[in-house]
Design an enzyme around this catalytic site. Sequence first.
Site, PDB file in Angstrom:
ATOM      1  N   HIS A  41      61.265   4.463 -15.752  1.00  0.00           N
ATOM      2  CA  HIS A  41      61.510   5.367 -16.873  1.00  0.00           C
ATOM      3  C   HIS A  41      62.393   4.678 -17.896  1.00  0.00           C
ATOM      4  O   HIS A  41      63.282   3.909 -17.533  1.00  0.00           O
ATOM      5  CB  HIS A  41      62.196   6.658 -16.388  1.00  0.00           C
ATOM      6  CG  HIS A  41      62.015   7.776 -17.344  1.00  0.00           C
ATOM      7  ND1 HIS A  41      62.852   7.953 -18.429  1.00  0.00           N
ATOM      8  CD2 HIS A  41      61.070   8.734 -17.418  1.00  0.00           C
ATOM      9  CE1 HIS A  41      62.420   8.996 -19.114  1.00  0.00           C
ATOM     10  NE2 HIS A  41      61.349   9.486 -18.540  1.00  0.00           N
TER      11      HIS A  41
ATOM     12  N   ASP B 116      55.877  12.054 -13.070  1.00  0.00           N
ATOM     13  CA  ASP B 116      54.430  12.017 -12.829  1.00  0.00           C
ATOM     14  C   ASP B 116      54.058  11.721 -11.387  1.00  0.00           C
ATOM     15  O   ASP B 116      52.921  11.943 -10.990  1.00  0.00           O
ATOM     16  CB  ASP B 116      53.781  10.966 -13.742  1.00  0.00           C
ATOM     17  CG  ASP B 116      53.752  11.426 -15.186  1.00  0.00           C
ATOM     18  OD1 ASP B 116      53.429  12.602 -15.412  1.00  0.00           O
ATOM     19  OD2 ASP B 116      54.072  10.623 -16.069  1.00  0.00           O
TER      20      ASP B 116
HETATM   21  N1  ACO Z   1      55.928  -0.597 -11.504  1.00  0.00           N
HETATM   22  C1  ACO Z   1      56.384  -1.856 -11.340  1.00  0.00           C
HETATM   23  N2  ACO Z   1      57.321  -2.411 -12.110  1.00  0.00           N
HETATM   24  C2  ACO Z   1      57.839  -1.638 -13.072  1.00  0.00           C
HETATM   25  C3  ACO Z   1      57.424  -0.333 -13.296  1.00  0.00           C
HETATM   26  C4  ACO Z   1      56.429   0.194 -12.468  1.00  0.00           C
HETATM   27  N3  ACO Z   1      55.980   1.430 -12.624  1.00  0.00           N
HETATM   28  N4  ACO Z   1      58.109   0.203 -14.331  1.00  0.00           N
HETATM   29  C5  ACO Z   1      58.933  -0.756 -14.746  1.00  0.00           C
HETATM   30  N5  ACO Z   1      58.769  -1.866 -13.995  1.00  0.00           N
HETATM   31  C6  ACO Z   1      59.488  -3.124 -14.141  1.00  0.00           C
HETATM   32  C7  ACO Z   1      58.844  -3.949 -15.245  1.00  0.00           C
HETATM   33  O1  ACO Z   1      57.831  -4.780 -14.752  1.00  0.00           O
HETATM   34  C8  ACO Z   1      60.025  -4.700 -15.775  1.00  0.00           C
HETATM   35  O2  ACO Z   1      60.350  -5.721 -14.869  1.00  0.00           O
HETATM   36  P1  ACO Z   1      60.745  -7.190 -15.371  1.00  0.00           P
HETATM   37  O3  ACO Z   1      62.027  -6.970 -16.161  1.00  0.00           O
HETATM   38  O4  ACO Z   1      60.897  -7.948 -14.126  1.00  0.00           O
HETATM   39  O5  ACO Z   1      59.619  -7.624 -16.261  1.00  0.00           O
HETATM   40  C9  ACO Z   1      61.157  -3.687 -15.698  1.00  0.00           C
HETATM   41  O6  ACO Z   1      60.803  -2.810 -14.623  1.00  0.00           O
HETATM   42  C10 ACO Z   1      61.339  -2.875 -16.979  1.00  0.00           C
HETATM   43  O7  ACO Z   1      60.100  -2.260 -17.291  1.00  0.00           O
HETATM   44  P2  ACO Z   1      59.563  -1.964 -18.735  1.00  0.00           P
HETATM   45  O8  ACO Z   1      58.084  -1.766 -18.685  1.00  0.00           O
HETATM   46  O9  ACO Z   1      60.091  -2.987 -19.699  1.00  0.00           O
HETATM   47  O10 ACO Z   1      60.289  -0.580 -19.042  1.00  0.00           O
HETATM   48  P3  ACO Z   1      59.989   0.377 -20.256  1.00  0.00           P
HETATM   49  O11 ACO Z   1      61.209   1.177 -20.435  1.00  0.00           O
HETATM   50  O12 ACO Z   1      59.446  -0.351 -21.416  1.00  0.00           O
HETATM   51  O13 ACO Z   1      58.769   1.291 -19.702  1.00  0.00           O
HETATM   52  C11 ACO Z   1      57.609   2.869 -18.471  1.00  0.00           C
HETATM   53  C12 ACO Z   1      58.951   2.502 -19.100  1.00  0.00           C
HETATM   54  C13 ACO Z   1      56.493   2.782 -19.518  1.00  0.00           C
HETATM   55  C14 ACO Z   1      57.705   4.312 -17.976  1.00  0.00           C
HETATM   56  C15 ACO Z   1      57.312   1.916 -17.292  1.00  0.00           C
HETATM   57  O14 ACO Z   1      58.291   2.089 -16.306  1.00  0.00           O
HETATM   58  C16 ACO Z   1      55.925   2.088 -16.727  1.00  0.00           C
HETATM   59  O15 ACO Z   1      54.955   1.504 -17.226  1.00  0.00           O
HETATM   60  N6  ACO Z   1      55.787   2.957 -15.661  1.00  0.00           N
HETATM   61  C17 ACO Z   1      54.468   3.223 -15.111  1.00  0.00           C
HETATM   62  C18 ACO Z   1      53.765   4.296 -15.961  1.00  0.00           C
HETATM   63  C19 ACO Z   1      54.409   5.660 -15.811  1.00  0.00           C
HETATM   64  O16 ACO Z   1      54.668   6.126 -14.723  1.00  0.00           O
HETATM   65  N7  ACO Z   1      54.635   6.328 -16.952  1.00  0.00           N
HETATM   66  C20 ACO Z   1      55.187   7.673 -16.997  1.00  0.00           C
HETATM   67  C21 ACO Z   1      56.596   7.673 -17.472  1.00  0.00           C
HETATM   68  S1  ACO Z   1      57.297   9.291 -17.444  1.00  0.00           S
HETATM   69  C22 ACO Z   1      56.550  10.058 -18.702  1.00  0.00           C
HETATM   70  O17 ACO Z   1      56.238   9.485 -19.746  1.00  0.00           O
HETATM   71  C23 ACO Z   1      56.246  11.454 -18.568  1.00  0.00           C
END
Ligand code: ACO
Length: 374
Positions: free
Chosen positions: A259, A310
């Site tokens: 998140h 989610d």
């Molecule tokens: N699975 C594996 N690794 C993850 C995940 C995940 N779900 N989420 C974050 N990470 C890791 C990233 O790979 C990154 O690692 P790194 O620094 O080694 O490259 C680090 O955590 C930071 O992640 P970002 O994607 O840069 O975080 P951001 O804040 O941009 O994205 C998001 C947040 C989009 C929610 C992301 O966590 C994600 O894609 N989650 C999966 C999709 C999801 O569940 N979305 C719903 C969110 S809640 C909502 O909108 C209602």
Amino acid sequence: MSTFKEGLQDVVAATSSICYIDGDNGVLSYRGIDIHDLAESSSFEEVCYLLWFGTLPRTAEIDRLAGDLAKNRPVPPEVFALIKSFPRDANPMDVMRTAVTALGLYDPDRSATDAEANLRKAYRLTGQIAGIVAAYERIRHGHEPVAPDATLRHAANFLYMLSGKRPSATAEKAMDVALILHADHELNASTFAGRVTAATLSDMHSGVTSAIGALKGPLHGGANIEVMRMLLEIGEVSKVDAWVKEALASKKKISGFGHRVYRTEDPRATHLRMMSRELCENSGNGKWFEMSRLIEETVKREKKINANVDFYSATVYYTLGIAVDLFTPIFAVSRISGWTAHILEQLGNNRLIRPRAEYLGPAYPARYIPMGER
Ligand code: ACO
């Protein structure tokens, strides 16, 4: 100009009195009231009142609002006719987005943009979006939409319009709590999109259409569908560990985790986990909860990333017998309350939202090369 922040992370882009989040401590509140208190004691109608008017309603006020929402449920027959013309395999979020645009054409306040008219549009959209989701589910299976039942509250009526049967008390309660938990979340991507559109002095239906488009994506509301697809693909508790490790090794994002704001457990996930456990176990579907718990444990252990809203909502909806591609539309059935509250707030003190970009293109001035010289 201020420095560019990728994804606008931690950028404060509005002032708001609607939703307070403390991401470090896992706090979410609507108008200062903790989400745990609301999930335990409130109703979706009461949360709508709180989001739109800023205070908890008294008995007469909640009765009036519940009545107004129920009165505003009917979807114009022209919109049902339009939905009937859509492909049966359409993405229900695309159906919703298009139908909301059409609702704007038939709205009795379509040419009015004053605050009173916008509030009426908020009531109508809240009633009608649920009707659109339910109607498309019926229509794509060759059935007629079920007319709303004004004696039922929003959650129960939605389940009734989906199946044509009055829901059990357990199903009604689960849906009502899910709607409470999803109602608002500050400047999430879809709400921000809605506010940006509203801030141009466009109209409520355009703002909500923008928000629906943003919610659809798998990084936002679309994640609940991906969670269920993942569980169905894994299929067995015994296969979870290898699947998750392989996914993480190949740098795959696991839907339902991570998140932008929470650094600890998403407080909504706490409730949805309990609901998922109860519903899965009581319906003989314990496997889905067990698999979810194992995925959660593995992702937390390997990546230190928490489940978000989610993750457990997927198995909640699945055990209620809801089609997987309706999970994100159900998010919108609830979030319409927050979107419209934010649009009303934006318009109450409006200024065009127009940030800047850091230019990375060819240096200015680049020469215009005539066609014959390229
Ligand atoms: N699975 C594996 N690794 C993850 C995940 C995940 N779900 N989420 C974050 N990470 C890791 C990233 O790979 C990154 O690692 P790194 O620094 O080694 O490259 C680090 O955590 C930071 O992640 P970002 O994607 O840069 O975080 P951001 O804040 O941009 O994205 C998001 C947040 C989009 C929610 C992301 O966590 C994600 O894609 N989650 C999966 C999709 C999801 O569940 N979305 C719903 C969110 S809640 C909502 O909108 C209602």
